[in-house]
Design an enzyme around this catalytic site. Structure first.
Site, short mmCIF file in Angstrom:
data_model
loop_
_atom_site.label_atom_id
_atom_site.label_comp_id
_atom_site.label_asym_id
_atom_site.label_seq_id
_atom_site.Cartn_x
_atom_site.Cartn_y
_atom_site.Cartn_z
N LYS A 1 0.65 -1.36 -0.06
CA LYS A 1 -0.05 -0.01 0.06
C LYS A 1 0.81 1.25 -0.09
CE LYS A 1 -2.19 3.57 2.14
NZ LYS A 1 -1.76 4.69 1.39
N GLY B 1 6.73 5.51 8.27
CA GLY B 1 5.77 6.73 8.18
C GLY B 1 5.89 7.63 9.55
N SER B 2 4.90 8.14 9.83
CA SER B 2 4.87 9.02 10.95
C SER B 2 4.66 8.07 12.36
CB SER B 2 3.79 9.82 11.02
OG SER B 2 2.41 9.12 11.18
N ASN B 3 5.36 8.53 13.62
CA ASN B 3 5.03 8.11 14.81
C ASN B 3 3.60 7.56 15.15
OD1 ASN B 3 7.81 9.07 15.19
ND2 ASN B 3 7.64 7.76 16.82
N GLY C 1 2.34 4.65 13.10
CA GLY C 1 3.14 3.66 13.68
C GLY C 1 2.68 3.22 14.95
N GLU D 1 9.33 1.88 11.14
CA GLU D 1 10.40 2.71 10.99
C GLU D 1 9.82 4.10 11.07
OE1 GLU D 1 13.55 2.87 11.22
OE2 GLU D 1 13.70 0.53 11.31
N CYS E 1 14.07 10.96 6.44
CA CYS E 1 13.94 10.75 7.74
C CYS E 1 15.43 10.84 8.70
CB CYS E 1 13.40 9.24 7.87
SG CYS E 1 14.39 8.18 6.99
N GLN F 1 2.22 19.11 3.95
CA GLN F 1 3.70 19.37 4.39
C GLN F 1 3.95 20.60 4.52
OE1 GLN F 1 4.63 16.34 5.72
NE2 GLN F 1 6.26 17.63 6.52
N GLU G 1 9.77 16.49 15.20
CA GLU G 1 10.14 16.30 13.80
C GLU G 1 9.35 17.33 12.96
OE1 GLU G 1 8.81 12.90 11.74
OE2 GLU G 1 10.82 12.60 10.93
P1 NAP Z 1 2.29 8.83 7.13
O1 NAP Z 1 1.35 9.55 7.18
O2 NAP Z 1 2.62 8.03 8.49
O3 NAP Z 1 2.09 7.77 6.36
C1 NAP Z 1 2.79 6.61 5.70
C2 NAP Z 1 1.98 5.54 5.45
O4 NAP Z 1 1.14 5.02 6.20
C3 NAP Z 1 1.20 6.10 4.10
O5 NAP Z 1 1.06 5.24 2.98
C4 NAP Z 1 -0.03 6.31 4.73
O6 NAP Z 1 -1.11 6.31 3.60
C5 NAP Z 1 -0.27 5.15 5.52
N1 NAP Z 1 -1.20 5.42 6.49
C6 NAP Z 1 -1.97 6.52 6.83
N2 NAP Z 1 -2.89 6.24 8.13
C7 NAP Z 1 -2.73 5.04 8.07
C8 NAP Z 1 -3.54 4.04 8.99
N3 NAP Z 1 -4.36 4.43 9.80
N4 NAP Z 1 -2.99 2.68 8.86
C9 NAP Z 1 -2.17 2.54 8.26
N5 NAP Z 1 -1.51 3.16 7.30
C10 NAP Z 1 -1.91 4.42 7.29
O7 NAP Z 1 3.79 9.29 7.00
P2 NAP Z 1 4.30 10.18 5.78
O8 NAP Z 1 3.70 11.76 5.91
O9 NAP Z 1 3.94 9.46 4.32
O10 NAP Z 1 5.82 10.09 5.95
C11 NAP Z 1 6.54 10.87 6.75
C12 NAP Z 1 7.15 10.41 7.94
O11 NAP Z 1 7.68 9.09 7.75
C13 NAP Z 1 8.11 10.93 8.76
O12 NAP Z 1 7.70 11.07 10.08
C14 NAP Z 1 9.45 10.45 8.47
O13 NAP Z 1 10.24 10.50 9.73
C15 NAP Z 1 8.94 9.25 8.30
N6 NAP Z 1 9.91 8.20 7.38
C16 NAP Z 1 10.54 7.55 8.44
C17 NAP Z 1 11.63 6.69 7.88
C18 NAP Z 1 12.42 5.74 8.56
O14 NAP Z 1 13.20 4.85 8.03
N7 NAP Z 1 12.47 5.80 9.80
C19 NAP Z 1 11.85 6.63 6.30
C20 NAP Z 1 11.06 7.61 5.71
C21 NAP Z 1 9.99 8.33 6.37
P3 NAP Z 1 -1.72 7.68 3.04
O15 NAP Z 1 -0.64 8.29 2.30
O16 NAP Z 1 -2.87 7.35 2.09
O17 NAP Z 1 -2.25 8.65 4.23
#
Ligand code: NAP
Length: 482
Positions: A174, A227-229, A232, A249, A283, A330, A384
């Site tokens: 996804k 993705g986000s905390n 996660g 992550e 990240c 963002q 963050e």
């Molecule tokens: P996000 O909002 O958490 O989204 C990540 C993924 O989760 C997207 O595919 C999103 O789908 C999906 N998602 C949203 N709501 C969900 C739910 N209730 N259940 C399951 N999945 C769901 O994060 P982002 O804004 O895309 O990414 C930025 C974040 O990622 C930052 O915090 C960054 O630090 C972190 N990141 C961490 C790493 C690492 O390796 N630690 C690497 C890259 C990024 P939709 O797009 O449809 O909402």
């Protein structure tokens, strides 16, 4: 030219749906890169059923044969190299050289894990008993769900898919809704490489709906999420209810420590690179520069001077250093934190504004921003931001710098700039982060070593390198008397 529509991929078929959503260019919001079929919970259920049905044959296939399909997909991606780079810049906003670098990395990741198919290392050790042969082999887990973010739209899906598949699992992926095309291209390449039906399934759409459906789907045994905390932590709470294997992550607040004895010019370059390239949307980006008192003023001056020279613009244009924020949400988050920074630390030394005139009128552009004299309790030193905003903090000495660096709940990446070997080793052993760099930017990792954070940044086994196999396989241990 009409806008292309990209279908979901379930059980080896391209599945259309009545509802679509837009993938727009953040540098020019008039441009729709593609329309994506909006998957539903039912699509996830169908994908889970197809993946479950495909598992026995795929997991029984010799691992080198699974690897051969990944090698073939890598060849297909190689032929599309320029297209993939341009598409990434158009959907995510990073500059074309950065995008091409990421495509190269995804191809290399496919090849690396394709090669793992010929190894899949287990254990063979001598028994204490006479004529007993004992060993442990790797077995796949079953159906795995992959949920990926927008910021590395091809590398992250690649580094989850490739080890999952080569270990013999079947997959539902996804992608992030703001940049699904890169992930779709990986699935298309696997399809063209002849992957059996049901082994890889792609469902795009709302994270909330599809995420819940993945957690609920009985055949799904494991979920790898980046993705986000916030999401996660939600996945951890929900997934643990039915003992899902989880790999999470998440966010970071990564420091770069700059000591008095650092190579001055390269320290400035490394901090600018890590803080602002990819619009600070890595990240592993540096969001705190912790600078030792003796060079603080000189470093700050050089940093601001260098930052002012960065060219913001459409990542497709040559000479541009920094593209737009990925979407309106963002951009608003970044502008909100800049306002918080103004209240807490005063006017930034450079940047601090949205760019929305002339060439910037149709995109989500923001100036790279440097706040000085930031202290530990300020919001911009703790939370963050995920954008081109750098907090510069003063440290009395090395010990003070380490204390400040570790004083956050996150622990993803960290960097030190110094020529003192003892300081380097103190940093290596005492810094609370999963990924450390020395005299390099805090961002910029390779695929051959484990990747992941510590503290609240990560949960579960590491990704990439040989460690990636640990999440996607289980050991089976055998004692054999002969
Ligand atoms: P996000 O909002 O958490 O989204 C990540 C993924 O989760 C997207 O595919 C999103 O789908 C999906 N998602 C949203 N709501 C969900 C739910 N209730 N259940 C399951 N999945 C769901 O994060 P982002 O804004 O895309 O990414 C930025 C974040 O990622 C930052 O915090 C960054 O630090 C972190 N990141 C961490 C790493 C690492 O390796 N630690 C690497 C890259 C990024 P939709 O797009 O449809 O909402």
């Amino acid at each position: 030219m009409s806008t292309p529509t990209f279908s979901n991929y379930i059980n080896g078929e391209w599945i259309e749906s009545a509802k679509t959503f837009e993938d727009r260019n953040p540098a020019n919001t008039d441009e729709i890169v593609g329309l994506f079929c909006k998957g539903t919970a039912k699509d996830v259920e169908d994908a889970a059923a197809a993946a479950e049905a495909a598992f026995p044959a795929w997991s029984a296939m010799p691992a080198p044969a699974r690897g051969a399909i990944l090698f073939k997909a890598a060849e297909i991606l190689e032929k599309q190299f320029d297209l993939l780079g341009a598409e990434m810049t158009r959907e995510e906003g990073k500059t074309l050289p950065e995008a091409k670098g990421e495509v190269r990395r995804a191809i290399n990741i496919f090849r690396y894990f394709a090669g793992e198919g010929s190894r899949l290392p287990g254990h063979l050790v001598p028994s204490e008993r006479d004529r007993v042969h004992m060993f442990a082999i790797r077995k796949p887990i079953g159906v795995v769900g992959l949920i990926t973010p927008w910021n590395f739209p091809i590398a992250i899906p690649a580094w989850k898919m490739a080890p999952a598949l080569v270990c013999g699992n079947t997959v539902i992926v996804k992608p992030a809704s703001v940049s699904p095309l890169c992930c779709w291209r990986l699935v298309e390449a696997l399809h063209e490489a002849g992957i059996p039906k049901g082994v890889i399934n792609f469902v795009a759409g709302s994270g909330g709906e599809l995420g819940q459906a993945l957690v609920n789907a009985k055949p799904v045994k494991a979920i790898s999420f980046t993705g986000s905390n916030e999401i996660g932590n939600w996945l951890h709470a929900e997934g643990s209810k039915r003992h899902l294997r989880l790999q999470l992550e998440m966010g970071g607040k990564n420091p770069t420590i700059v000591l008095n004895d650092a190579d001055f010019n390269s320290a400035v370059e490394n901090v600018v690179n890590a803080a602002f390239f990819s619009t600070g949307q890595k990240c592993t980006a540096t969001s705190r520069a912790i600078v030792e008192d003796g060079i603080y003023d000189r470093f700050l001056e050089a940093l601001v001077e260098r930052t002012k020279k960065l060219k913001v613009g459409d990542g497709m244009k040559p000479g541009v250093d920094i593209g737009p924020c990925v979407d309106k949400g963002q951009l608003e988050t970044v502008l909100k934190y800049i306002e918080i920074g103004r209240k807490e630390a005063g006017e930034p030394l450079c940047g601090g504004h949205r760019l929305d005139k002339g060439e910037y009128a149709k995109g989500y552009f923001v100036e790279p921003t440097v706040f000085a004299n930031v202290t530990e309790c300020m919001t911009i030193a703790r939370e963050e931001i995920f954008g081109p905003v750098l907090a510069v903090m003063r440290a009395k000495d090395f010990a003070d710098a380490m204390r400040i660096a570790n004083d956050v709940p996150f622990g993803l990446s960290a960097s030190i700039q110094t020529s003192n070997v003892s300081r380097v080793f103190d940093f290596v052993y005492k810094m609370e982060a999963g990924l450390l760099t020395v005299n390099l930017p805090s961002a910029g990792v390779e695929y051959q070593l484990p990747f992941g954070g510590t503290k609240e940044s990560s949960f579960g086994p590491k990704e990439q390198g040989p460690a990636a196999l640990d999440f996607y396989s289980d050991y089976k241990t055998i004692y054999l008397k002969y």
